[in-house]
Motif scaffolding. Structure first.
Motif, PDB file in Angstrom:
ATOM      1  N   VAL A   9      -3.832  -3.521 -12.679  1.00 30.54           N
ATOM      2  CA  VAL A   9      -4.072  -2.678 -11.503  1.00 30.54           C
ATOM      3  C   VAL A   9      -3.638  -1.243 -11.802  1.00 30.54           C
ATOM      4  CG1 VAL A   9      -3.365  -2.301  -9.100  1.00 30.54           C
ATOM      5  CG2 VAL A   9      -3.789  -4.629  -9.913  1.00 30.54           C
ATOM      6  N   PHE A  10      -4.447  -0.282 -11.336  1.00 30.06           N
ATOM      7  CA  PHE A  10      -4.084   1.138 -11.384  1.00 30.06           C
ATOM      8  C   PHE A  10      -3.966   1.626  -9.951  1.00 30.06           C
ATOM      9  CE2 PHE A  10      -4.301   2.286 -15.832  1.00 30.06           C
ATOM     10  CZ  PHE A  10      -4.855   1.135 -16.355  1.00 30.06           C
ATOM     11  N   ASP A  15       4.374   0.001  -6.049  1.00 31.81           N
ATOM     12  CA  ASP A  15       5.376  -0.878  -5.444  1.00 31.81           C
ATOM     13  C   ASP A  15       4.778  -1.861  -4.442  1.00 31.81           C
ATOM     14  OD1 ASP A  15       7.219   0.410  -6.956  1.00 31.81           O
ATOM     15  OD2 ASP A  15       8.044   1.633  -5.322  1.00 31.81           O
ATOM     16  N   MET A  16       3.522  -1.638  -4.068  1.00 26.86           N
ATOM     17  CA  MET A  16       2.884  -2.603  -3.152  1.00 26.86           C
ATOM     18  C   MET A  16       2.635  -3.947  -3.834  1.00 26.86           C
ATOM     19  SD  MET A  16       0.222  -0.244  -0.977  1.00 26.86           S
ATOM     20  CE  MET A  16      -0.342  -1.513   0.147  1.00 26.86           C
ATOM     21  N   PHE A  17       2.683  -3.974  -5.185  1.00 24.35           N
ATOM     22  CA  PHE A  17       2.407  -5.215  -5.933  1.00 24.35           C
ATOM     23  C   PHE A  17       3.700  -5.861  -6.410  1.00 24.35           C
ATOM     24  CE2 PHE A  17      -1.434  -2.809  -5.975  1.00 24.35           C
ATOM     25  CZ  PHE A  17      -2.422  -3.759  -5.836  1.00 24.35           C
ATOM     26  N   PRO A  18       3.778  -7.158  -6.601  1.00 22.90           N
ATOM     27  CA  PRO A  18       2.733  -8.127  -6.320  1.00 22.90           C
ATOM     28  C   PRO A  18       2.540  -8.381  -4.832  1.00 22.90           C
ATOM     29  CG  PRO A  18       4.700  -9.287  -7.026  1.00 22.90           C
ATOM     30  CD  PRO A  18       5.001  -7.816  -7.141  1.00 22.90           C
ATOM     31  N   ILE A 112      -8.485  -3.140 -12.220  1.00 26.30           N
ATOM     32  CA  ILE A 112      -8.774  -2.848 -10.810  1.00 26.30           C
ATOM     33  C   ILE A 112      -8.120  -1.526 -10.411  1.00 26.30           C
ATOM     34  CG2 ILE A 112      -8.679  -3.729  -8.461  1.00 26.30           C
ATOM     35  CD1 ILE A 112      -8.224  -6.535  -9.754  1.00 26.30           C
ATOM     36  N   ILE A 113      -8.952  -0.588  -9.991  1.00 27.39           N
ATOM     37  CA  ILE A 113      -8.453   0.738  -9.630  1.00 27.39           C
ATOM     38  C   ILE A 113      -8.428   0.874  -8.114  1.00 27.39           C
ATOM     39  CG2 ILE A 113      -8.912   3.214  -9.858  1.00 27.39           C
ATOM     40  CD1 ILE A 113     -10.608   1.805 -12.454  1.00 27.39           C
ATOM     41  N   ILE A 145      -4.715  -3.148  -0.792  1.00 27.80           N
ATOM     42  CA  ILE A 145      -4.875  -4.426  -0.082  1.00 27.80           C
ATOM     43  C   ILE A 145      -6.213  -5.058  -0.456  1.00 27.80           C
ATOM     44  CG2 ILE A 145      -5.095  -5.492   2.211  1.00 27.80           C
ATOM     45  CD1 ILE A 145      -2.959  -3.481   3.177  1.00 27.80           C
ATOM     46  N   ALA A 146      -7.231  -4.232  -0.643  1.00 25.97           N
ATOM     47  CA  ALA A 146      -8.540  -4.740  -1.088  1.00 25.97           C
ATOM     48  C   ALA A 146      -8.397  -5.387  -2.468  1.00 25.97           C
ATOM     49  CB  ALA A 146      -9.558  -3.608  -1.114  1.00 25.97           C
ATOM     50  N   ALA A 147      -7.634  -4.762  -3.356  1.00 19.76           N
ATOM     51  CA  ALA A 147      -7.421  -5.330  -4.697  1.00 19.76           C
ATOM     52  C   ALA A 147      -6.717  -6.676  -4.599  1.00 19.76           C
ATOM     53  CB  ALA A 147      -6.598  -4.366  -5.553  1.00 19.76           C
TER      54      ALA A 147
END
Ligand code: ADE
Length: 234
Positions: A9-10, A15-18, A112-113, A145-147
């Motif tokens: 992911v880019f 910090d939203m991940f995971p 995923i960008i 959130i879409a990713a």
């Protein structure tokens, strides 16, 4: 040993991940090494002391646009020569469908960008072969959130992630139909009974009822899907 399915992911909000992907089905599968996640902060490739990543749109107008050079530098630093699909989450993208999810899940993973602001400079989309993907006709405040939605949909299809008992083929969207209604105990609840056919033990009859209910729900709720079914059987 083959490498597990990998999401790279880019994002400007790494910090939203995971996030929710670290919990439940996807989180367990992540800890079990059935898939892998790396998150890259686009800002690491920002310009100058303030690590600027965006600028105002050429031609004027509201909002900010992510710079082509910054996003390209981020991708080239970590993903040059990587053959996985490069997806750009965007409300302008092609709507995500289960068929594409299945394809992605069968591959090696995805890059995923996640865009924020008004979007990204058009030139980097063409120059780095980005495939714009939308998760629906509404606008989120960013692509993260879409990713997560896309990754979750893929991960649950990776072999070993769902239990054997988990029903793949009959799920909504797997066969062009919405799924039939489900019931469980108690047999009567608030004056409502489980449809008699489901208690009959007649498996052929149950299968027929489920098929009819799936078709009825699809016609009622998704005339677009019902039209496609009709075309395929004509
Ligand atoms: N970013 C903002 N809205 C989005 C959407 N609907 N799908 C994918 N990415 C998005």
């Amino acid at each position: 040993m083959t490498l597990p399915w990998r999401a790279s992911v880019f994002s400007l909000m790494p910090d939203m991940f995971p996030g929710p992907l670290g919990l439940s089905l996807s989180g367990d599968a992540l800890s079990r090494g059935l898939w892998a996640l790396d998150v890259n902060d686009i800002r690491n490739h920002g310009i100058g002391k303030h690590r600027n990543v965006d600028d105002s749109p050429a031609g004027g107008g509201p909002g900010m646009v992510i710079r082509a050079d910054v996003l390209a530098a981020a991708l080239d630093a970590d993903m040059a020569g990587d053959a996985r699909p490069r997806l750009l989450m965007s409300p302008r993208g092609k709507p995500l469908k289960q068929a594409r999810v299945r394809q992605l899940a069968q591959g090696d993973g995805a890059i995923i960008i996640c865009a924020r602001f008004e979007g990204v400079d058009e030139r980097v989309i063409a120059a780095r072969g980005l495939e714009e993907v939308s998760i629906g006709d509404y606008v989120l405040s960013g692509g993260e959130i879409a990713a997560m939605v896309l990754i979750d949909a893929c991960v649950r299809l990776i072999p070993g992630v769902m239990g054997k008992e988990a029903s793949g083929a009959e799920e909504s969207h797997e066969n062009g139909l919405l799924e039939y209604p489900h019931y469980t105990r108690p047999r009567e609840w608030e004056g409502m009974n489980i449809p008699e056919v489901l208690l009959s033990g007649d498996h052929a009859k149950i299968a027929r009822w489920r098929r009819e209910e799936a078709e009825r729900l699809t016609r009622e709720r998704r005339p677009d899907m019902a039209d496609k079914l009709r075309k395929n059987t004509d």
